[in-house]
Design a protein around this motif. Structure first.
Motif, PDB file in Angstrom:
ATOM      1  N   CYS A  11      -3.021 -89.725  -7.126  1.00  0.00           N
ATOM      2  CA  CYS A  11      -1.661 -90.185  -7.237  1.00  0.00           C
ATOM      3  C   CYS A  11      -1.028 -89.889  -5.779  1.00  0.00           C
ATOM      4  O   CYS A  11      -1.019 -88.459  -5.545  1.00  0.00           O
ATOM      5  CB  CYS A  11      -0.967 -89.628  -8.113  1.00  0.00           C
ATOM      6  SG  CYS A  11       0.680 -89.931  -8.655  1.00  0.00           S
ATOM      7  N   GLN A  13       1.885 -88.964  -5.469  1.00  0.00           N
ATOM      8  CA  GLN A  13       2.995 -88.230  -5.671  1.00  0.00           C
ATOM      9  C   GLN A  13       2.546 -87.066  -5.937  1.00  0.00           C
ATOM     10  O   GLN A  13       2.954 -86.138  -5.334  1.00  0.00           O
ATOM     11  CB  GLN A  13       4.004 -88.901  -6.653  1.00  0.00           C
ATOM     12  CG  GLN A  13       5.404 -88.033  -6.974  1.00  0.00           C
ATOM     13  CD  GLN A  13       6.086 -88.383  -5.613  1.00  0.00           C
ATOM     14  OE1 GLN A  13       6.383 -89.182  -5.123  1.00  0.00           O
ATOM     15  NE2 GLN A  13       7.017 -87.255  -5.251  1.00  0.00           N
ATOM     16  N   CYS A  14       1.606 -86.930  -6.955  1.00  0.00           N
ATOM     17  CA  CYS A  14       1.254 -85.539  -7.562  1.00  0.00           C
ATOM     18  C   CYS A  14      -0.217 -85.150  -7.060  1.00  0.00           C
ATOM     19  O   CYS A  14      -0.503 -84.104  -7.593  1.00  0.00           O
ATOM     20  CB  CYS A  14       1.515 -85.302  -8.958  1.00  0.00           C
ATOM     21  SG  CYS A  14       0.244 -86.482  -9.983  1.00  0.00           S
ATOM     22  N   PHE A  29       0.125 -94.753  -9.198  1.00  0.00           N
ATOM     23  CA  PHE A  29       0.646 -93.843  -9.587  1.00  0.00           C
ATOM     24  C   PHE A  29       0.126 -93.450 -10.884  1.00  0.00           C
ATOM     25  O   PHE A  29      -0.479 -94.274 -11.561  1.00  0.00           O
ATOM     26  CB  PHE A  29       2.185 -93.825  -9.797  1.00  0.00           C
ATOM     27  CG  PHE A  29       2.796 -94.049  -8.238  1.00  0.00           C
ATOM     28  CD1 PHE A  29       2.965 -93.191  -7.488  1.00  0.00           C
ATOM     29  CD2 PHE A  29       3.391 -95.274  -8.234  1.00  0.00           C
ATOM     30  CE1 PHE A  29       3.608 -93.284  -6.120  1.00  0.00           C
ATOM     31  CE2 PHE A  29       3.904 -95.722  -7.047  1.00  0.00           C
ATOM     32  CZ  PHE A  29       3.898 -94.626  -6.029  1.00  0.00           C
ATOM     33  N   CYS A  34       6.037 -90.235 -11.757  1.00  0.00           N
ATOM     34  CA  CYS A  34       5.600 -90.338 -10.327  1.00  0.00           C
ATOM     35  C   CYS A  34       6.087 -91.528  -9.732  1.00  0.00           C
ATOM     36  O   CYS A  34       6.657 -91.465  -8.565  1.00  0.00           O
ATOM     37  CB  CYS A  34       4.141 -90.058 -10.432  1.00  0.00           C
ATOM     38  SG  CYS A  34       3.715 -88.273 -10.475  1.00  0.00           S
ATOM     39  N   ARG A  35       5.859 -92.636 -10.505  1.00  0.00           N
ATOM     40  CA  ARG A  35       6.462 -93.948  -9.851  1.00  0.00           C
ATOM     41  C   ARG A  35       7.943 -93.858  -9.463  1.00  0.00           C
ATOM     42  O   ARG A  35       8.345 -94.339  -8.501  1.00  0.00           O
ATOM     43  CB  ARG A  35       6.187 -94.991 -10.596  1.00  0.00           C
ATOM     44  CG  ARG A  35       6.434 -96.352  -9.942  1.00  0.00           C
ATOM     45  CD  ARG A  35       5.998 -97.289 -11.102  1.00  0.00           C
ATOM     46  NE  ARG A  35       6.138 -98.653 -10.547  1.00  0.00           N
ATOM     47  CZ  ARG A  35       6.219 -99.884 -11.394  1.00  0.00           C
ATOM     48  NH1 ARG A  35       5.825 -99.829 -12.471  1.00  0.00           N
ATOM     49  NH2 ARG A  35       6.363-101.084 -10.758  1.00  0.00           N
ATOM     50  N   LEU A  37       9.659 -90.972  -8.986  1.00  0.00           N
ATOM     51  CA  LEU A  37      10.071 -90.235  -7.880  1.00  0.00           C
ATOM     52  C   LEU A  37       9.889 -90.781  -6.768  1.00  0.00           C
ATOM     53  O   LEU A  37      10.588 -90.667  -5.681  1.00  0.00           O
ATOM     54  CB  LEU A  37       9.215 -88.934  -8.167  1.00  0.00           C
ATOM     55  CG  LEU A  37       9.465 -87.845  -9.429  1.00  0.00           C
ATOM     56  CD1 LEU A  37       8.302 -86.823  -9.426  1.00  0.00           C
ATOM     57  CD2 LEU A  37      10.825 -87.234  -9.018  1.00  0.00           C
ATOM     58  N   ASP A  38       8.832 -91.736  -6.678  1.00  0.00           N
ATOM     59  CA  ASP A  38       8.534 -92.064  -5.336  1.00  0.00           C
ATOM     60  C   ASP A  38       9.521 -93.380  -4.968  1.00  0.00           C
ATOM     61  O   ASP A  38      10.166 -93.416  -3.680  1.00  0.00           O
ATOM     62  CB  ASP A  38       7.246 -92.910  -5.557  1.00  0.00           C
ATOM     63  CG  ASP A  38       6.699 -93.502  -3.722  1.00  0.00           C
ATOM     64  OD1 ASP A  38       6.364 -92.736  -3.193  1.00  0.00           O
ATOM     65  OD2 ASP A  38       6.792 -94.751  -3.890  1.00  0.00           O
TER      66      ASP A  38
END
Length: 81
Positions: A11, A13-14, A29, A34-35, A37-38
């Motif tokens: 992913c 993000q994480c 993601f 996470c999507r 946050l991006d």
């Protein structure tokens, strides 16, 4: 034709392993979180592409010789850009 196995990716993000395939609606993601946050990072301009070859080292945020109405500073020939 046999169905291809989904690719396992990290992913963005994480960094958790996640499947990149039609069964993952958030790909690439791992989750909606996470999507989101991006997307928020893009919206707040946290991601920047470095400028290359720019001769302008100043920024309108640092002041300059512009007037109080927010006009950009005059160039050497007296015009404004």
């Amino acid at each position: 034709m046999p169905m291809a196995t989904p690719l396992q990716v990290s992913c963005p993000q994480c960094r958790q392993p996640t499947l990149y395939g039609p069964d993952n609606p958030w790909r690439p993601f791992c989750s909606a979180r996470c999507r989101g946050l991006d997307l928020g990072a893009w919206a707040s301009e946290s991601y920047r592409v470095p400028a290359s070859g720019s001769s302008d080292t100043g920024s309108s945020d640092t002041g300059g010789s512009g007037d109080a109405a927010g006009e950009p500073p005059a160039t050497g020939d007296g015009t404004r850009h």
